[in-house]
Design a protein around this motif. Sequence first.
Motif, PDB file in Angstrom:
ATOM      1  N   MET A  14      -4.487  -6.894   0.732  1.00  0.00           N
ATOM      2  CA  MET A  14      -5.894  -6.654   1.099  1.00  0.00           C
ATOM      3  C   MET A  14      -6.840  -7.455   0.192  1.00  0.00           C
ATOM      4  O   MET A  14      -7.875  -7.921   0.626  1.00  0.00           O
ATOM      5  CB  MET A  14      -6.202  -5.163   1.031  1.00  0.00           C
ATOM      6  N   CYS A  15      -6.427  -7.621  -1.065  1.00  0.00           N
ATOM      7  CA  CYS A  15      -7.237  -8.431  -1.994  1.00  0.00           C
ATOM      8  C   CYS A  15      -7.224  -9.901  -1.557  1.00  0.00           C
ATOM      9  O   CYS A  15      -8.231 -10.604  -1.668  1.00  0.00           O
ATOM     10  CB  CYS A  15      -6.684  -8.322  -3.413  1.00  0.00           C
ATOM     11  N   VAL A  16      -6.069 -10.324  -1.069  1.00  0.00           N
ATOM     12  CA  VAL A  16      -5.944 -11.695  -0.566  1.00  0.00           C
ATOM     13  C   VAL A  16      -6.861 -11.886   0.638  1.00  0.00           C
ATOM     14  O   VAL A  16      -7.579 -12.889   0.750  1.00  0.00           O
ATOM     15  CB  VAL A  16      -4.471 -11.986  -0.183  1.00  0.00           C
ATOM     16  N   ASP A  17      -6.849 -10.903   1.539  1.00  0.00           N
ATOM     17  CA  ASP A  17      -7.667 -11.026   2.744  1.00  0.00           C
ATOM     18  C   ASP A  17      -9.151 -11.094   2.394  1.00  0.00           C
ATOM     19  O   ASP A  17      -9.912 -11.865   2.979  1.00  0.00           O
ATOM     20  CB  ASP A  17      -7.401  -9.839   3.675  1.00  0.00           C
ATOM     21  N   GLU A  18      -9.576 -10.270   1.452  1.00  0.00           N
ATOM     22  CA  GLU A  18     -10.983 -10.293   1.017  1.00  0.00           C
ATOM     23  C   GLU A  18     -11.406 -11.694   0.586  1.00  0.00           C
ATOM     24  O   GLU A  18     -12.515 -12.134   0.860  1.00  0.00           O
ATOM     25  CB  GLU A  18     -11.178  -9.375  -0.205  1.00  0.00           C
ATOM     26  N   ARG A  19     -10.503 -12.334  -0.127  1.00  0.00           N
ATOM     27  CA  ARG A  19     -10.846 -13.619  -0.758  1.00  0.00           C
ATOM     28  C   ARG A  19     -10.457 -14.831   0.073  1.00  0.00           C
ATOM     29  O   ARG A  19     -10.766 -15.964  -0.309  1.00  0.00           O
ATOM     30  CB  ARG A  19     -10.163 -13.698  -2.140  1.00  0.00           C
ATOM     31  N   GLY A  20      -9.729 -14.606   1.147  1.00  0.00           N
ATOM     32  CA  GLY A  20      -9.248 -15.744   1.925  1.00  0.00           C
ATOM     33  C   GLY A  20      -8.320 -16.625   1.111  1.00  0.00           C
ATOM     34  O   GLY A  20      -8.279 -17.841   1.288  1.00  0.00           O
ATOM     35  N   SER A  21      -7.572 -15.996   0.208  1.00  0.00           N
ATOM     36  CA  SER A  21      -6.778 -16.764  -0.745  1.00  0.00           C
ATOM     37  C   SER A  21      -5.286 -16.639  -0.452  1.00  0.00           C
ATOM     38  O   SER A  21      -4.500 -16.316  -1.325  1.00  0.00           O
ATOM     39  CB  SER A  21      -7.084 -16.317  -2.180  1.00  0.00           C
ATOM     40  N   GLY A  22      -4.921 -16.916   0.793  1.00  0.00           N
ATOM     41  CA  GLY A  22      -3.537 -16.687   1.206  1.00  0.00           C
ATOM     42  C   GLY A  22      -2.621 -17.885   1.117  1.00  0.00           C
ATOM     43  O   GLY A  22      -1.429 -17.780   1.453  1.00  0.00           O
ATOM     44  N   ASP A  23      -3.131 -19.026   0.672  1.00  0.00           N
ATOM     45  CA  ASP A  23      -2.297 -20.226   0.625  1.00  0.00           C
ATOM     46  C   ASP A  23      -1.639 -20.337  -0.746  1.00  0.00           C
ATOM     47  O   ASP A  23      -2.206 -20.902  -1.670  1.00  0.00           O
ATOM     48  CB  ASP A  23      -3.169 -21.468   0.919  1.00  0.00           C
ATOM     49  N   TRP A  24      -0.422 -19.813  -0.846  1.00  0.00           N
ATOM     50  CA  TRP A  24       0.222 -19.682  -2.157  1.00  0.00           C
ATOM     51  C   TRP A  24       1.322 -20.708  -2.342  1.00  0.00           C
ATOM     52  O   TRP A  24       1.857 -21.273  -1.404  1.00  0.00           O
ATOM     53  CB  TRP A  24       0.886 -18.302  -2.314  1.00  0.00           C
ATOM     54  N   ILE A  25       1.708 -20.846  -3.590  1.00  0.00           N
ATOM     55  CA  ILE A  25       2.949 -21.549  -3.905  1.00  0.00           C
ATOM     56  C   ILE A  25       4.120 -20.729  -3.346  1.00  0.00           C
ATOM     57  O   ILE A  25       3.958 -19.555  -2.987  1.00  0.00           O
ATOM     58  CB  ILE A  25       3.123 -21.723  -5.433  1.00  0.00           C
ATOM     59  N   GLU A  26       5.281 -21.322  -3.351  1.00  0.00           N
ATOM     60  CA  GLU A  26       6.465 -20.623  -2.862  1.00  0.00           C
ATOM     61  C   GLU A  26       6.888 -19.555  -3.869  1.00  0.00           C
ATOM     62  O   GLU A  26       6.880 -19.802  -5.074  1.00  0.00           O
ATOM     63  CB  GLU A  26       7.603 -21.639  -2.682  1.00  0.00           C
ATOM     64  N   GLY A  27       7.225 -18.387  -3.380  1.00  0.00           N
ATOM     65  CA  GLY A  27       7.759 -17.350  -4.260  1.00  0.00           C
ATOM     66  C   GLY A  27       7.070 -16.010  -4.171  1.00  0.00           C
ATOM     67  O   GLY A  27       7.745 -14.989  -3.981  1.00  0.00           O
ATOM     68  N   PRO A  28       5.758 -15.935  -4.315  1.00  0.00           N
ATOM     69  CA  PRO A  28       5.102 -14.628  -4.226  1.00  0.00           C
ATOM     70  C   PRO A  28       5.222 -14.060  -2.810  1.00  0.00           C
ATOM     71  O   PRO A  28       5.382 -14.802  -1.852  1.00  0.00           O
ATOM     72  CB  PRO A  28       3.627 -14.951  -4.541  1.00  0.00           C
ATOM     73  N   ARG A  29       5.143 -12.730  -2.737  1.00  0.00           N
ATOM     74  CA  ARG A  29       5.106 -12.123  -1.409  1.00  0.00           C
ATOM     75  C   ARG A  29       3.943 -11.142  -1.328  1.00  0.00           C
ATOM     76  O   ARG A  29       3.401 -10.721  -2.353  1.00  0.00           O
ATOM     77  CB  ARG A  29       6.426 -11.458  -1.065  1.00  0.00           C
ATOM     78  N   ARG A  30       3.594 -10.813  -0.120  1.00  0.00           N
ATOM     79  CA  ARG A  30       2.465  -9.927   0.136  1.00  0.00           C
ATOM     80  C   ARG A  30       2.925  -8.474  -0.008  1.00  0.00           C
ATOM     81  O   ARG A  30       4.018  -8.119   0.414  1.00  0.00           O
ATOM     82  CB  ARG A  30       1.949 -10.189   1.559  1.00  0.00           C
ATOM     83  N   GLY A  31       2.070  -7.670  -0.605  1.00  0.00           N
ATOM     84  CA  GLY A  31       2.417  -6.265  -0.749  1.00  0.00           C
ATOM     85  C   GLY A  31       1.185  -5.411  -0.902  1.00  0.00           C
ATOM     86  O   GLY A  31       0.068  -5.833  -0.548  1.00  0.00           O
ATOM     87  N   GLY A  32       1.395  -4.217  -1.435  1.00  0.00           N
ATOM     88  CA  GLY A  32       0.275  -3.288  -1.585  1.00  0.00           C
ATOM     89  C   GLY A  32       0.528  -2.327  -2.728  1.00  0.00           C
ATOM     90  O   GLY A  32       1.549  -2.417  -3.436  1.00  0.00           O
ATOM     91  N   PRO A  33      -0.390  -1.383  -2.912  1.00  0.00           N
ATOM     92  CA  PRO A  33      -0.268  -0.448  -4.028  1.00  0.00           C
ATOM     93  C   PRO A  33       1.053   0.319  -4.052  1.00  0.00           C
ATOM     94  O   PRO A  33       1.552   0.665  -5.126  1.00  0.00           O
ATOM     95  CB  PRO A  33      -1.458   0.497  -3.816  1.00  0.00           C
ATOM     96  N   GLY A  34       1.614   0.558  -2.871  1.00  0.00           N
ATOM     97  CA  GLY A  34       2.901   1.259  -2.832  1.00  0.00           C
ATOM     98  C   GLY A  34       3.999   0.486  -3.543  1.00  0.00           C
ATOM     99  O   GLY A  34       4.918   1.079  -4.123  1.00  0.00           O
ATOM    100  N   ASP A  35       3.892  -0.842  -3.502  1.00  0.00           N
ATOM    101  CA  ASP A  35       4.881  -1.663  -4.209  1.00  0.00           C
ATOM    102  C   ASP A  35       4.748  -1.500  -5.717  1.00  0.00           C
ATOM    103  O   ASP A  35       5.747  -1.501  -6.442  1.00  0.00           O
ATOM    104  CB  ASP A  35       4.705  -3.139  -3.826  1.00  0.00           C
ATOM    105  N   LEU A  36       3.504  -1.411  -6.171  1.00  0.00           N
ATOM    106  CA  LEU A  36       3.297  -1.205  -7.613  1.00  0.00           C
ATOM    107  C   LEU A  36       3.940   0.104  -8.054  1.00  0.00           C
ATOM    108  O   LEU A  36       4.630   0.159  -9.084  1.00  0.00           O
ATOM    109  CB  LEU A  36       1.793  -1.216  -7.940  1.00  0.00           C
TER     110      LEU A  36
END
Lengths: 129, 127, 111
Positions: A91-113
């Motif tokens: 959701m933080c990514v969506d707010e910022r439009g910052s979804g173009d990442w290097i290879e490796g990270p994945r999308r998640g949420g507070p439940g993952d933390l």
Amino acid sequence: MAKLTIALMDSPYESGTTTTAMRIVDAAVRKGHSVNVFAYEGAVSLTMKEQKGHPNPVKGTTIEEAKHPTTANFVAGLLATGKVEWINCGMCVDERGSGDWIEGPRRGGPGDLLKWSEESDNTLIMGTR
Amino acid sequence: MAKILSIVERAYHGTVEEQDDTILWISHMIKDAGADISVLLRGNAVNYGVIGQDASGLRFGNVTLDVPPTLDADISNLIAAQVPTYVVREDLADRGISEAGLAKGLKVVGRSELADLYDSHDSIWHW
Amino acid sequence: MAQYLLIESRDPFEFADTTYMYDMAGDLSKNGNNVTLFLIQNGVFCARQNVKNNPVTSLRQKAPGVRVEADDFSLRERGISTEGLESGITVSNVDNLVDRLVDSDTKIVWH
């Protein structure tokens, strides 16, 4: 060997905490531990792929001489150890439009933390200010 | 041309990733663009004047920081570029910083002199 | 008795509430806990001698059992000599910090 979870909030190039977090992750993996990083709010921009170095006209250095670091490169170096997992808060990514990442990270949420925290030996929350 | 006083107080935030302090950097760039600019170091930024800072040796996995920031040299370079660069005496003393250990050419001013420093400039850029 | 690792990245010049973490270290120690206060980033501005109203000095008087450490890189980055640090401060590093961070019996707090 232990597992450490770290939550980060600071956006790139703004805080000494980013460098500290990277140092802690590096030291942990050198010691054989594994590290989970949950990037929250501004920290989701640490892994944006299109970050580029630049020359430094004040120092008169070229782009090659300046070797300007990027946080994406730092993270890539840590991910290359094979001992680091990285989740960007979606959701933080969506707010910022910052979804173009290097290879490796994945999308998640507070439940993952929470899940990571429960699976880990310890959790370090590095808030922003 | 208006005389600008550029005031730096926040320090060591993002300096490793940036390889410098962004306000010292832009002040130097503004000077190179032809400005009549002075720099005032106050708050924690007074530490930028301390000789002997060393941020070398960092690595993150297989990535090394080959060109670390050199903030004391950046101050000396500002001074060499004819930018009058001031540092607040009481802010040094509060932090236990000896004036003997500062970059050559830094002008030490007291807090009571800052109003006069403001008055001697046309524009105050308090970052 | 618990183990606490309080990591202080702030300094009393930029932040008015820095004594919060020093006070917490003292209070936790008085409660019988084993407490380390690890100074890092601008937190090491309190490591020099002759710092005005240095909270390290107050903490040492209030709770001498608290171990106060300073990160070596943060000191070097700021040109702070490791010789002649404020009394009671031990130079440490991130490797040592990690040893505590991965200890599941240690409660860790970043500030």
